[in-house]
Design an enzyme around this catalytic site. Structure first.
Site, PDB file in Angstrom:
ATOM      1  N   GLU A  24      -4.626  15.285  -0.153  1.00 53.99           N
ATOM      2  CA  GLU A  24      -3.403  14.752  -0.751  1.00 53.99           C
ATOM      3  C   GLU A  24      -3.318  15.079  -2.251  1.00 53.99           C
ATOM      4  OE1 GLU A  24      -3.757  10.556   0.120  1.00 53.99           O
ATOM      5  OE2 GLU A  24      -4.933  11.068   1.898  1.00 53.99           O
ATOM      6  N   GLN A  27       0.847  -1.205   0.000  1.00 54.33           N
ATOM      7  CA  GLN A  27       0.000   0.000   0.000  1.00 54.33           C
ATOM      8  C   GLN A  27       0.881   1.254   0.000  1.00 54.33           C
ATOM      9  OE1 GLN A  27      -3.332   0.858   0.394  1.00 54.33           O
ATOM     10  NE2 GLN A  27      -3.547   2.292   2.094  1.00 54.33           N
ATOM     11  N   HIS A  59       0.872  12.556   0.776  1.00 52.35           N
ATOM     12  CA  HIS A  59      -0.242  12.146   1.637  1.00 52.35           C
ATOM     13  C   HIS A  59      -0.318  13.049   2.884  1.00 52.35           C
ATOM     14  CE1 HIS A  59      -2.853   9.512   3.964  1.00 52.35           C
ATOM     15  NE2 HIS A  59      -2.875   8.614   3.033  1.00 52.35           N
TER      16      HIS A  59
HETATM   17  O1  TA6 Z   1      -5.199   8.284   1.218  1.00 51.67           O
HETATM   18  C1  TA6 Z   1      -6.270   7.578   1.780  1.00 51.67           C
HETATM   19  C2  TA6 Z   1      -5.840   6.141   2.037  1.00 51.67           C
HETATM   20  O2  TA6 Z   1      -5.609   5.456   0.832  1.00 51.67           O
HETATM   21  C3  TA6 Z   1      -6.911   5.471   2.898  1.00 51.67           C
HETATM   22  O3  TA6 Z   1      -7.660   4.539   2.167  1.00 51.67           O
HETATM   23  C4  TA6 Z   1      -6.099   4.842   4.041  1.00 51.67           C
HETATM   24  O4  TA6 Z   1      -5.639   3.565   3.672  1.00 51.67           O
HETATM   25  C5  TA6 Z   1      -4.960   5.869   4.152  1.00 51.67           C
HETATM   26  O5  TA6 Z   1      -4.604   6.120   2.792  1.00 51.67           O
HETATM   27  C6  TA6 Z   1      -3.809   5.483   5.035  1.00 51.67           C
HETATM   28  O6  TA6 Z   1      -3.034   4.496   4.421  1.00 51.67           O
HETATM   29  P1  TA6 Z   1      -1.768   3.926   5.238  1.00 51.67           P
HETATM   30  O7  TA6 Z   1      -1.149   2.896   4.359  1.00 51.67           O
HETATM   31  O8  TA6 Z   1      -0.844   5.090   5.490  1.00 51.67           O
HETATM   32  O9  TA6 Z   1      -2.334   3.397   6.551  1.00 51.67           O
END
Ligand code: TA6
Length: 312
Positions: free
Chosen positions: A271, A84, A167
């Protein structure tokens, strides 16, 4: 135009991690950890912290630091095959001693140039050579500018494609008294509804529950109004067409181990991102994505922000 050499301090931060401190006149400062190339602090002339850092942030690899401005590269979320938000935010960056010239109109010398190149392990996960240069600049009016330059340095002639986001976690007094201007009437993908596409109906975005939306083809400027503080954050972006708006609210917060249960009340992520149209670079090509953040006193007339006044 910043001409002299950059002025910054190298210091030890939390858990002994290396961090860079940028100082401007009065109490203005910014901090960026070499771990993740991660801006964790941005303070105004009163020494007030403008970014939200989780009360439970873990400053220890491989966990990315929760809060500040995590860098999402080479992918945002799971728009790709990697972890992610990609791996740039949990790698050790270096100070770039000889960056290519970066024409800016910043009059400040409070800046630092960082660079990330892929490790052998990274190349196994994402088989592309790149140079990711980022300049963090604290301007003479206290504005914070992040300029990312990503170059394809593949020697095999192969192009690569990536998605990207800054972010940013803004610190707000009370999320229920925050409004976002500049995204009304735009289309967005709702992460809470299988990324289905909707059109924003409101005349501004306010918050009363979990929000996770990817606004598409957004304007260069977005305003985030903190009513209690009478403060408006202005986001200016170039090369980043989209904008993600995220607040986990109470239930989702409890599932995030490094986020305090009450943190959601005092944070909002807006973001600047390139998601809907991923960026493809041929070898030798470079992409530039610039984010400028400023905090200005809000101008209210009958409870409304005058968008023309703040966003001009
Ligand atoms: O930017 C929003 C997002 O994609 C949410 O869906 C949530 O997952 C957030 O980012 C935080 O992601 P992380 O991997 O930093 O916990």
């Amino acid at each position: 135009m910043a001409t002299e050499r950059p002025s910054f301090e190298l210091a030890k931060g939390i858990n002994g991690l290396d961090k860079i401190i940028l100082r401007e006149s009065r109490n203005r400062s910014a901090e960026v950890y070499l771990y993740g190339g991660h801006v964790t602090s941005w303070k105004n002339e009163n020494g007030e912290e403008l970014l939200h850092l989780s009360s439970k942030a873990v400053f220890k690899a491989p966990k990315p630091i929760r809060g500040g401005i995590p860098l999402c590269f080479p992918q945002f979320s799971n728009f790709g095959t990697l972890e992610q938000h990609g791996f740039a935010r949990n790698r050790i960056w270096e100070v770039d001693a000889s960056p290519p010239p970066l024409p800016t109109n910043s009059s400040s010398n409070a800046y630092v140039d960082l660079i990330l190149r892929p490790s052998e392990d990274d190349l196994k996960a994402w088989p592309h050579n790149f140079e990711f240069r980022m300049r963090v600049d604290l301007g003479s009016e206290g504005e914070l500018t992040l300029t990312s330059r990503i170059r394809n340095t593949n020697s095999d002639g192969k192009p690569f494609t990536f998605t990207f986001a800054y972010h940013t976690y803004f610190s707000v007094s009370d999320i229920s008294e925050v409004r976002v201007e500049g995204l009304e009437t735009l289309d967005y993908l709702d992460n809470l509804k299988n990324r289905e596409r909707f059109t924003e109906q409101g005349d501004a975005i306010t918050f009363e529950s979990e929000t996770d939306k990817i606004y598409l083809s957004t304007p260069t400027k977005i305003a985030i109004l903190d009513h209690e503080k009478k403060r408006t954050f202005v986001v200016r972006k170039d090369g980043l067409a989209d904008a993600v708006v995220w607040n986990p609210w109470d239930k989702r917060s409890k599932t995030i181990s490094d986020l305090g249960d009450e943190d959601y009340k005092h944070m909002l992520c807006v973001e600047a991102a390139a998601i809907e149209r991923p960026i493809t670079l041929k070898p030798g090509e470079e992409w530039k994505g610039r984010l400028e953040l400023s905090a200005v006193p809000s101008s209210y007339s009958s409870g409304q922000l005058d968008p023309k006044k703040v966003l001009e």
